[in-house]
Enzyme design. Structure first.
Site, PDB file in Angstrom:
ATOM      1  N   LYS A  51       0.838  -1.200   0.000  1.00  0.00           N
ATOM      2  CA  LYS A  51       0.000   0.000   0.000  1.00  0.00           C
ATOM      3  C   LYS A  51       0.872   1.250   0.000  1.00  0.00           C
ATOM      4  O   LYS A  51       0.585   2.228  -0.694  1.00  0.00           O
ATOM      5  CB  LYS A  51      -0.941  -0.009   1.219  1.00  0.00           C
ATOM      6  CG  LYS A  51      -2.038  -1.064   1.092  1.00  0.00           C
ATOM      7  CD  LYS A  51      -2.819  -1.250   2.390  1.00  0.00           C
ATOM      8  CE  LYS A  51      -3.767  -2.434   2.255  1.00  0.00           C
ATOM      9  NZ  LYS A  51      -4.500  -2.737   3.489  1.00  0.00           N
ATOM     10  N   GLN A  95      -4.748  -1.452   9.823  1.00  0.00           N
ATOM     11  CA  GLN A  95      -4.589  -2.747   9.163  1.00  0.00           C
ATOM     12  C   GLN A  95      -5.125  -3.873  10.059  1.00  0.00           C
ATOM     13  O   GLN A  95      -4.763  -3.978  11.225  1.00  0.00           O
ATOM     14  CB  GLN A  95      -3.093  -2.974   8.850  1.00  0.00           C
ATOM     15  CG  GLN A  95      -2.792  -4.240   8.074  1.00  0.00           C
ATOM     16  CD  GLN A  95      -3.324  -4.221   6.648  1.00  0.00           C
ATOM     17  OE1 GLN A  95      -3.285  -3.205   5.970  1.00  0.00           O
ATOM     18  NE2 GLN A  95      -3.843  -5.354   6.202  1.00  0.00           N
ATOM     19  N   ASP A 118     -10.970   2.780   3.914  1.00  0.00           N
ATOM     20  CA  ASP A 118     -11.140   1.327   3.711  1.00  0.00           C
ATOM     21  C   ASP A 118     -12.622   0.951   3.657  1.00  0.00           C
ATOM     22  O   ASP A 118     -12.970  -0.168   3.311  1.00  0.00           O
ATOM     23  CB  ASP A 118     -10.492   0.569   4.887  1.00  0.00           C
ATOM     24  CG  ASP A 118      -9.284  -0.235   4.456  1.00  0.00           C
ATOM     25  OD1 ASP A 118      -9.056  -0.344   3.236  1.00  0.00           O
ATOM     26  OD2 ASP A 118      -8.583  -0.750   5.342  1.00  0.00           O
TER      27      ASP A 118
END
Ligand code: NDP
Length: 306
Positions: A51, A95, A118
């Protein structure tokens, strides 16, 4: 035909790179993404590194904030609130998975949905279900963009989704059954929906027969070769979300990555199919970048989510 997620994702990144560079040349700042990583889960470390690389390629300012495995839940929540209030941060992600002593749901609930690039918070999902502007969960959003890129319509189609997780199966099914989705400002017109959706899981009976009735099958089960050729109608579209490590002595790493589809045997029956790797994975990261850019637009150009 192969649905080339790697290529489509590269095209999205290139568009974003040009937009970021254009804004910079016109005196605006670049978008900023923060990635919060807790502990040292090897897979998470690889995902985060990918990422970061993708952000750097398009000119997004990316910062990793790493905490040790034993960070207290309360401290992590405080850090998240700081990011919510930090005017220099357009979007951030935490994450997953998190260590067991930290409540994933508390963490997700604490993230401001306007920075939830996200698309995983209950607020984002609830808003999306009601057709309100919100970031969509990155993997399903990436699948929609991929179908869009190949002009594959979902309208009136029977779509079978295998898997009912909060990050893939559920939001995917929800997006597909919606009236065409309300786009966010400056987001590509990913207005898919209008499908008739069947969601399957480990307790589903007659999975084979249900899959055979599908025009489009989306598999997100985490089970190698779950979808066999005999479960696929001639000409169906097959989207493989799975990422599984299987032992492979001939690979330098000792393993290789495979999806949830028995690709070698399904490929000749499907009209379109995603490979693993190079299908859904790169699209997921491209959506994270796109969402960060949209969040930035909201803050810098005043295109706010209401
Ligand atoms: P989860 O383990 O959270 O969910 C898996 C789902 O599949 C569950 O709903 C489970 O049913 C169902 N399932 C498992 N086995 C079967 C089976 N034999 N028959 C029918 N249903 C089954 O996984 P995720 O949704 O998080 O991820 C799924 C896969 O996608 C994983 O391989 C993951 O690595 C990958 N992934 C890939 C991404 C990408 O960017 N390409 C992003 C996210 C995930 P039940 O609910 O009954 O247990």
């Amino acid at each position: 035909m192969i649905l080339d997620g790697k290529k489509v994702a590269a095209e999205i990144r290139e568009k974003l790179r040009k937009s970021v560079a254009f804004n910079l040349a016109n005196g605006l700042r670049v978008p900023k993404l923060v990635i919060v990583l807790v502990g040292h889960n090897p897979a998470s470390e690889i995902y985060v590194a990918n990422k970061i690389k993708a952000c750097q390629e398009v000119g997004i300012d990316v910062e990793k904030i790493a905490f040790e495995e034993d960070i207290k839940e309360r401290r992590l929540l405080t850090e998240i609130r700081k990011l919510n209030n930090d005017q220099s941060v357009d979007g951030f992600i935490v994450q997953l998975p998190l260590p067991e002593h930290i409540s994933e749901s508390k963490v997700l609930t604490t993230i401001d949905f306007r920075k939830d690039v996200d698309g995983l918070t209950p607020m984002s999902m609830g808003r999306a279900i009601q057709g309100l502007p919100a970031f969509r969960s990155a993997t399903p959003a990436g699948i929609q963009e991929l179908l869009n890129a190949y002009n594959i319509s979902t309208e009136g189609k029977h779509v079978v989704v295998i898997g009912r997780s909060n990050i893939v199966g559920k939001p995917m099914a929800m997006m597909l059954m919606q009236r065409p989705y309300l786009s966010l400002p400056n987001m590509s017109a990913s207005s898919m929906g209008d499908a008739t959706v069947t969601v399957c899981h480990s307790k589903t009976r007659n999975l084979d027969a249900i899959c055979r009735s599908a025009d489009i099958i989306i598999v997100a089960a985490g089970s190698p070769k779950l979808l066999k050729a005999g479960m696929v109608k001639e000409g169906a579209v097959v989207i493989d979300v799975g990422i599984n490590r299987v032992d492979d002595a001939s690979s330098p790493r000792g393993y290789r990555l495979v999806g949830d589809v028995d690709f070698e045997n399904v490929v000749s029956k499907a009209s379109y199919i995603t490979p693993v790797p190079g299908g859904v994975g790169p699209m997921t990261i491209a959506m994270l970048l796109m969402h960060t850019y949209v969040a930035y637009n909201g803050r810098v150009l005043g295109l706010k989510m209401k």
